[in-house]
Design a protein around this motif. Structure first.
Motif, short mmCIF file in Angstrom:
data_model
loop_
_atom_site.label_atom_id
_atom_site.label_comp_id
_atom_site.label_asym_id
_atom_site.label_seq_id
_atom_site.Cartn_x
_atom_site.Cartn_y
_atom_site.Cartn_z
N UNK A 27 0.48 -1.07 -0.18
CA UNK A 27 0.05 -0.33 -0.33
C UNK A 27 0.80 0.91 0.28
N UNK A 28 2.54 1.10 -0.52
CA UNK A 28 3.12 2.07 -0.56
C UNK A 28 2.59 3.21 -1.57
N UNK A 29 2.70 4.51 -1.17
CA UNK A 29 1.88 5.85 -2.41
C UNK A 29 3.03 5.32 -3.58
N UNK A 30 4.85 4.95 -3.21
CA UNK A 30 5.68 4.91 -4.49
C UNK A 30 4.89 4.24 -5.60
N UNK A 31 4.42 2.36 -5.11
CA UNK A 31 4.51 1.88 -5.83
C UNK A 31 2.70 2.00 -6.20
N UNK A 32 2.06 2.88 -5.35
CA UNK A 32 0.35 2.76 -6.34
C UNK A 32 1.24 3.84 -7.75
N UNK A 33 1.77 4.51 -7.27
CA UNK A 33 2.02 5.70 -7.88
C UNK A 33 2.87 5.71 -9.22
#
Length: 150
Positions: free
Chosen positions: A103-109
């Motif tokens: 759920x890491x922001x960098x993975x989502x982005x």
């Protein structure tokens, strides 16, 4: 639940997942809800690309209508697989749902920068996992118009 193309043919789903437990839960979600769609499974990024490109043992593989992609894969990372899929003219039109524990922001982005069609964090609870798989399936099969199979 009528989850098939308008002409009655089942949807081909490719699950790219290396965790046997998550594969089993996804298979059970399909079976439990009488989903007629066909679920094919590959367990690493290199195998996924061979499947999609119909190479080697996958020469006769049916092109999927929907891809469920884990990010953390052996051999070729899910981000690499997503980038390869989306830069290919033929494969790029297949919807890809990133289905991962991150759920890491960098993975989502990064996933959306690589043109993922959706990003879903895997629930750890079995019943919730089943519900999420069913919702993904219903959305991409009953709501969204998928492109014709190549």
């Amino acid at each position: 639940m009528s989850l098939e193309r308008e002409n009655g043919t089942p949807i081909e789903v490719l699950l790219i997942e290396d965790d046997p437990g998550d594969v089993l839960m996804t298979q059970e979600a399909f079976e439990e809800h009488k989903v007629r769609n066909r679920l094919n499974v590959v367990s690493d990024g290199a195998e996924a690309l061979a499947y999609l490109r119909r190479e080697g043992q996958y020469a006769n593989a049916v092109r999927p209508d929907l891809i469920l992609l884990d990010l953390n894969l052996p051999r070729r990372d899910g981000r690499e697989v997503l980038a390869e899929i989306k830069k290919d003219d033929e494969l790029g039109r297949i919807p890809v749902v990133v289905l991962t524990t991150s759920s890491a922001d960098e993975d989502i982005l990064r996933s959306y920068q690589l043109h993922a069609n959706a990003y879903v964090t895997k629930p750890v609870d079995f019943d919730r996992f089943i519900t999420v798989i069913r919702q993904i399936d219903e959305f991409f099969v009953s709501v969204v118009k998928l492109p014709p199979r190549a």
